[in-house]
Scaffold this motif. Structure first.
Motif, PDB file in Angstrom:
ATOM      1  N   VAL A   1       1.013  -0.868  -0.136  1.00 41.92           N
ATOM      2  CA  VAL A   1       0.014   0.007  -0.201  1.00 41.92           C
ATOM      3  C   VAL A   1       0.805   1.540  -0.067  1.00 41.92           C
ATOM      4  N   ALA A   2       2.157   1.240   0.662  1.00 39.16           N
ATOM      5  CA  ALA A   2       2.837   3.063   1.424  1.00 39.16           C
ATOM      6  C   ALA A   2       3.388   2.691  -0.353  1.00 39.16           C
ATOM      7  N   HIS A   3       3.626   1.425  -0.875  1.00 37.43           N
ATOM      8  CA  HIS A   3       4.473   1.948  -2.344  1.00 37.43           C
ATOM      9  C   HIS A   3       3.773   1.812  -3.817  1.00 37.43           C
ATOM     10  N   ASP A   4       2.747   1.397  -3.245  1.00 40.82           N
ATOM     11  CA  ASP A   4       1.675   2.063  -4.673  1.00 40.82           C
ATOM     12  C   ASP A   4       0.756   3.952  -4.197  1.00 40.82           C
ATOM     13  N   THR A   5       1.776   4.535  -3.194  1.00 38.05           N
ATOM     14  CA  THR A   5       0.492   5.538  -2.659  1.00 38.05           C
ATOM     15  C   THR A   5       1.922   6.379  -2.941  1.00 38.05           C
ATOM     16  N   GLY A   6       3.480   5.875  -3.132  1.00 32.76           N
ATOM     17  CA  GLY A   6       4.762   6.495  -3.185  1.00 32.76           C
ATOM     18  C   GLY A   6       4.831   6.945  -1.662  1.00 32.76           C
ATOM     19  N   MET A   7       4.466   6.779  -1.264  1.00 36.89           N
ATOM     20  CA  MET A   7       5.279   6.653   0.582  1.00 36.89           C
ATOM     21  C   MET A   7       6.072   5.982   1.046  1.00 36.89           C
ATOM     22  N   ARG A   8       7.019   7.069   1.717  1.00 37.45           N
ATOM     23  CA  ARG A   8       8.418   5.715   2.137  1.00 37.45           C
ATOM     24  C   ARG A   8       8.362   5.429   3.158  1.00 37.45           C
ATOM     25  N   ALA A   9       8.534   4.036   4.359  1.00 39.34           N
ATOM     26  CA  ALA A   9       7.689   3.604   5.038  1.00 39.34           C
ATOM     27  C   ALA A   9       9.288   2.141   5.511  1.00 39.34           C
ATOM     28  N   GLN A  10       9.256   2.438   6.484  1.00 44.48           N
ATOM     29  CA  GLN A  10       9.918   1.305   7.112  1.00 44.48           C
ATOM     30  C   GLN A  10       8.811   0.523   8.235  1.00 44.48           C
ATOM     31  N   VAL A  11       9.027  -0.555   6.941  1.00 42.59           N
ATOM     32  CA  VAL A  11       8.178  -1.810   7.345  1.00 42.59           C
ATOM     33  C   VAL A  11       8.283  -2.911   7.999  1.00 42.59           C
ATOM     34  N   CYS A  12       8.193  -3.218   9.505  1.00 42.79           N
ATOM     35  CA  CYS A  12       8.902  -3.930  10.335  1.00 42.79           C
ATOM     36  C   CYS A  12       8.180  -5.492  10.366  1.00 42.79           C
ATOM     37  N   PHE A  13       8.596  -6.598  10.668  1.00 39.29           N
ATOM     38  CA  PHE A  13       7.231  -7.442  10.598  1.00 39.29           C
ATOM     39  C   PHE A  13       7.715  -7.796  12.371  1.00 39.29           C
TER      40      PHE A  13
END
Length: 442
Positions: free
Chosen positions: A144-156
């Motif tokens: 979702v972040a990638h599709d929106t173009g928002m930068r994100a650190q995604v921690c599993f």
């Protein structure tokens, strides 16, 4: 370059004020910021830009301050769908009796997709351009972040107990390794490892998490010393404080982010400082849950990098990082007994360059310097509640709220224009949120 040389570029933004963050405590006036592709090409006086640049687009923001996009380094984005659901409760009651049962009933891939999008809409609207998430179905949030173009650190997530995302540590680590492999090196998504807390993760899974971090370079983010009860119970059970246990297991280090840290003694300070570990301060969540106060001034005096996060909207109850900065600055002064303990400029640095340092990306993010990625925001200071303007930095921290953000760019792409989101279908999102509200209420 000769006097007659004209450079072409994509976008020119003329701003009344510009706070570059680097160098520290500087406010520039009547500046032009030039964007070429995904990066900042130049920051220079408007009169010089008139003679040097020709751009396809020029934006005049004559009553605005331009600054780096904010970095919200801790949250649980999908929990925005639980906003206001279980207020006015201590942490363990809030978790055990309300949040964890609700997650077991309602959290799914679709829940995370809609909740993450709701959180991103709020964050973009209030000035955040990069966020960190720690929640279930991280693969969904990343997409979702990638599709929106928002930068994100995604921690599993990593815990000892089964959840909606997996049966236990072995499955979490297996899925997490796949997440890291899928997204590593992406322009927008930074995959990371999220052991929940010392009281929910045993030694062996923590050791495996450290090994995975060292093998892949993925960051570690963990809730640590959030409450006095957590520390007291750990000492009673094992004889050592959680920070000492993390140090012994190799968890602490320059690639590790410790969230909350409201309970700190001299031994904790020494361990954090010596290891280069980063601390993420979540002041409003800590206040609301009565968890305690992070001693920001003491940490910074010891050279420890302190960043800022909102935590989730279920315990905050908003994701406005400007509001968080104001609270952080006020608390820091009261805790230190010093009105100069956390200045407006140092607070802004916590939400920009310090966050970039914790992500290992201070060479690309966190300040408005030529060559860095074009992640930036504009804040409109023309409203009566922001007048008169003597010091824009002071207004941003002490008088402002995120709704004054008018424009934002991520990777050079407009995300907010005159207060309107460009990449999120808000009416459709609101229909989805209302459907979840009815389902949860039932």
């Amino acid at each position: 370059m000769t006097a007659n040389t004209i450079i072409t570029a994509d976008t020119r933004i003329n701003a009344r004020w510009l706070i570059p963050v680097e160098p520290r405590a500087v406010v520039l006036e009547h500046q032009a910021l030039i964007i070429q592709g995904s990066r900042i090409a130049a920051v220079l006086p408007q009169t010089e830009a008139d003679q040097t640049y020709r751009t396809r687009e020029t934006l005049d923001l004559n009553q605005h301050v331009l600054l780096p996009g904010l970095i919200n380094l801790h949250g649980h984005t999908a929990m925005s769908l639980f906003r206001g659901m279980a207020d006015d409760l201590p942490l363990m009651t809030w978790l055990n009796d309300h949040i964890w049962p609700a997650e077991g009933r309602f959290v799914s891939e679709q829940f995370v997709m809609d909740g993450a999008r709701l959180a991103m809409a709020e964050m973009l609207r209030t000035g955040t351009t990069t966020f960190s998430d720690m929640y279930f179905f991280p693969e969904v949030t990343a997409q979702v972040a990638h599709d929106t173009g928002m930068r994100a650190q995604v921690c599993f997530p990593l815990m000892d107990m089964p959840t909606v995302w997996g049966s236990g540590p072995e499955e979490y680590l297996h899925k997490g390794a796949g997440l890291i492999e899928q997204w590593q090196g992406d322009d927008y998504i930074m995959p990371a490892i999220g052991p929940h807390a010392p009281y929910t993760v045993a030694d062996d899974p923590l050791k495996e998490a450290v090994a995975l971090s060292r093998r892949t370079g993925a960051a570690l983010q963990i809730h640590l010393h959030e409450t006095a009860f957590e520390v007291e119970q750990a000492v009673k059970a094992s004889g050592i404080r959680p920070v000492s246990r993390m140090q012994a297991l190799g968890v602490l280090g320059e690639n590790t982010q410790c969230v909350h840290m409201t309970q700190i003694d001299d031994s904790d300070l020494a361990a954090l400082s010596a290891s280069g570990t980063h601390v993420i301060h979540c002041p409003e969540s800590n206040l609301k849950l009565a968890s305690g106060f992070c001693p920001v001034d003491t940490l910074q005096q010891r050279g420890i990098n302190v960043c800022i996060g909102t935590d989730g909207a279920a315990s905050n109850n908003d994701l406005d990082l400007f509001g968080e900065l104001r609270t952080a600055a006020m608390i820091a002064k009261a805790v230190a007994g010093d009105a100069a303990a956390l200045s407006a400029h140092r607070a802004l640095e916590m939400a920009t360059l310090n966050g970039a340092r914790a992500l290992g990306r201070s060479d690309e993010l966190g300040s408005l310097l030529p060559g860095k990625l074009a992640d930036l925001i504009a804040v409109d200071l023309s409203d009566p509640f922001l007048q008169p303007v003597y010091d824009p930095a002071s207004h941003l921290v002490y008088s402002n709220h995120g709704r004054a953000v008018s424009h934002s760019w991520i990777h050079g792409v407009p995300q907010l224009q005159d207060g309107r989101l460009t990449r999120i279908d808000v009416p459709d999102l609101m229909l989805r949120v209302e459907a979840w509200r009815k389902q949860i209420l039932s």
